[in-house]
Design a protein around this motif. Structure first.
Motif, PDB file in Angstrom:
ATOM      1  N   TRP A 293       0.818  -1.206   0.000  1.00 52.83           N
ATOM      2  CA  TRP A 293       0.000   0.000   0.000  1.00 52.83           C
ATOM      3  C   TRP A 293       0.860   1.267   0.000  1.00 52.83           C
TER       4      TRP A 293
ATOM      5  N   GLN B  84      -1.158  -0.287  -3.609  1.00 52.85           N
ATOM      6  CA  GLN B  84      -2.033  -1.439  -3.827  1.00 52.85           C
ATOM      7  C   GLN B  84      -2.755  -1.769  -2.521  1.00 52.85           C
ATOM      8  N   PHE B  85      -4.071  -1.679  -2.533  1.00 53.77           N
ATOM      9  CA  PHE B  85      -4.852  -1.928  -1.328  1.00 53.77           C
ATOM     10  C   PHE B  85      -5.249  -3.400  -1.291  1.00 53.77           C
ATOM     11  N   ASN B  86      -4.586  -4.158  -0.439  1.00 48.89           N
ATOM     12  CA  ASN B  86      -4.830  -5.587  -0.298  1.00 48.89           C
ATOM     13  C   ASN B  86      -5.717  -5.817   0.917  1.00 48.89           C
ATOM     14  N   ALA B  87      -6.964  -6.200   0.680  1.00 47.67           N
ATOM     15  CA  ALA B  87      -7.898  -6.484   1.770  1.00 47.67           C
ATOM     16  C   ALA B  87      -7.952  -7.968   2.100  1.00 47.67           C
TER      17      ALA B  87
ATOM     18  N   ARG C 278      -8.883  -1.547 -10.711  1.00 41.54           N
ATOM     19  CA  ARG C 278      -8.769  -0.333  -9.942  1.00 41.54           C
ATOM     20  C   ARG C 278      -8.642  -0.677  -8.470  1.00 41.54           C
ATOM     21  N   SER C 279      -8.150   0.276  -7.663  1.00 45.17           N
ATOM     22  CA  SER C 279      -7.816  -0.035  -6.275  1.00 45.17           C
ATOM     23  C   SER C 279      -9.004  -0.576  -5.491  1.00 45.17           C
ATOM     24  N   ASP C 280     -10.209  -0.003  -5.678  1.00 45.30           N
ATOM     25  CA  ASP C 280     -11.351  -0.489  -4.923  1.00 45.30           C
ATOM     26  C   ASP C 280     -11.761  -1.887  -5.366  1.00 45.30           C
ATOM     27  N   TYR C 281     -11.687  -2.174  -6.657  1.00 44.99           N
ATOM     28  CA  TYR C 281     -12.004  -3.522  -7.138  1.00 44.99           C
ATOM     29  C   TYR C 281     -10.929  -4.521  -6.713  1.00 44.99           C
TER      30      TYR C 281
ATOM     31  N   ALA D  42      -9.313  -4.412  -3.887  1.00 40.66           N
ATOM     32  CA  ALA D  42      -9.621  -4.730  -2.491  1.00 40.66           C
ATOM     33  C   ALA D  42     -10.727  -5.769  -2.395  1.00 40.66           C
ATOM     34  N   ILE D  43     -11.770  -5.618  -3.194  1.00 39.47           N
ATOM     35  CA  ILE D  43     -12.877  -6.577  -3.173  1.00 39.47           C
ATOM     36  C   ILE D  43     -12.405  -7.948  -3.636  1.00 39.47           C
TER      37      ILE D  43
END
Length: 433
Positions: A63, A68-71, A200-203, A205-206
């Motif tokens: 991140w 990169q947002f790794n959820a 994209r970053s939000d996708y 994460a999902i």
């Protein structure tokens, strides 16, 4: 511009006053926990905080370095814990002394052959087959082969569960499971990155959160491999355990191993951050179009950083599983292993390795101590209410105090995002004159 002029415009190095103050406050908090809870409890807290620090370092390079947002941290932690279990648990003689290993290997070879056949069918267009017909053949072949292979696979796994319980481990030293756990998490991260890093970053994460849940569900329902909800324990330590040395000394030795591991990881990440590779990663994060115009391979570098972060998460998960002495697939929760790590990175400062270590220890202390402190305050309020107003004391104070953890962490992240959105120790951007 000559060297003299360059030196004259360079910013002087400042004394790290904020860092010193924050770490002194953190040290005071650790000593306070030691005074209140005792040496054994405090040492356990430090070991677990160190394991979470490894996880947080993995997230901060994804991140903080690359945006990169790794959820799906939970999934990679679970993979590390699985490797720690499967490599360190003693060998299950009931399984290996039977014909079951050969049957399982045969089914696994069938699975590999089925995958190769489907991949080959998906490339029939190179032989002149129309693309629509190629796709139809590949899909039908995949469905048929899946049904055949899964039927044979279930027959073998049912035999393993009924006759041997589960596969068992390999009886190897714990550190072997740590290495393999990092490698497995990195391999899965490579596959995920190849598929999802274009999102994209939000996708992203999902997608990572969904994949983490798939990993957890697989480990939970694979009784033949992990014993599922029955759990596997005890997991051996890489140092003498509490039986030999007592809880405090054994945990102190484990903490020393964890501290050395963190020091090595921190040193390597520090060198990478200040190397040309690290500057290139941050350039891609800050302006991907400009970096691509300079000839940088964007997708390859993004994949590298994602895999590196997953490796650290796998190692941290393996170290934590061995310390807990238990592998429980149900115990990997998004709140504990994803959201908590995210709060650690946000508090410390994304992209700042030192800040991430501070955030990991500070948040874990808050996470652990919020329950006993909340219970103390509730008991104090109940005592006052009984004496002053004759109130009836509730019977579920323990569970209410446990839920106070969530409230305290939520309040903490709200305050940090409001007053220090870049973290208490934000990433230092070099100014070029």
């Amino acid at each position: 511009m000559d060297k003299t002029t360059t030196d004259s415009v360079a910013a002087p190095r400042r004394f790290p006053l904020r860092e010193v103050i924050l770490f002194l406050v953190l040290l005071a908090a650790v000593l306070g926990v030691y005074a209140l809870m005792g040496a054994a409890y405090s040492t356990r807290m430090l070991v677990e905080a160190g394991c979470y620090a490894i996880l947080a370092l993995g997230l901060t390079i994804q991140w903080g370095y690359a945006g990169q947002f790794n959820a799906g941290v939970m999934g990679f932690v679970a993979l590390g814990g699985f490797c720690a279990m499967s490599f360190s648990v003693p060998v299950n003689e009931a399984f290996w002394d039977s014909e079951l290993p050969g049957e399982l290997g045969r089914v696994l070879l069938y699975s590999v052959g089925a995958v190769l056949l489907v991949v080959g069918a998906s490339r029939l267009d190179r032989l002149g087959v129309p693309k629509r017909l190629r796709t139809l053949i590949a899909v039908l072949l995949a469905v048929v082969l899946y049904l055949v292979v899964i039927s044979a696979f279930r027959e073998v796994t049912d035999q393993i569960e009924s006759r041997a319980g589960f596969v068992g481990g390999l009886g190897l030293p714990s550190w072997v499971g740590w290495i393999v756990g990092g490698a497995l998490a990195g391999g899965v991260g490579y596959f995920i990155g190849r598929v999802c890093l274009g999102l994209r970053s939000d996708y992203l994460a999902i997608a990572t959160l969904g994949i983490a849940e798939i990993i957890k569900a697989f480990l939970k329902n694979s009784d033949w491999l992990t014993r599922g909800t029955a759990t596997v324990s005890p997991l051996p330590w890489p140092v003498p355990g509490p039986i030999e040395l007592g809880f405090t000394l054994a945990r102190a030795l484990y903490f020393s191993v964890t501290a050395v591991l963190i020091a090595v990881i921190f040193f390597l990440l520090h060198r990478a951050y200040h190397a040309p590779w690290g500057r290139m990663i941050r350039a891609i994060r800050d302006n991907e179009v400009a970096a691509a115009a300079m000839g940088k391979t964007i997708n390859r570098r993004r994949l590298e950083i994602f895999v590196l972060g997953c490796i650290l998460m796998g190692i941290g998960g393996a170290v934590l599983a061995n310390f807990n002495g238990l592998f429980d697939p149900q115990g990997y929760l998004p709140l504990n292993h994803t959201f908590l790590v995210l709060v650690m990175v946000i508090l410390g400062g994304p992209g700042n390795n030192l800040g991430t270590l501070f955030g990991a220890v500070a948040v874990y202390i808050i996470w652990l101590m919020s329950e006993p402190l909340a219970l103390f305050l509730m008991e104090l309020a109940v005592s006052f209410g009984e004496n002053a107003f004759g109130w009836d004391a509730p019977t579920n104070l323990d569970s209410r105090a446990l839920q106070a953890r969530v409230f305290v962490i939520g309040l903490l992240i709200t305050l940090v995002l409001r007053f220090a959105p870049k973290g208490l120790l934000p990433e230092k951007a070099k100014q070029i004159a």
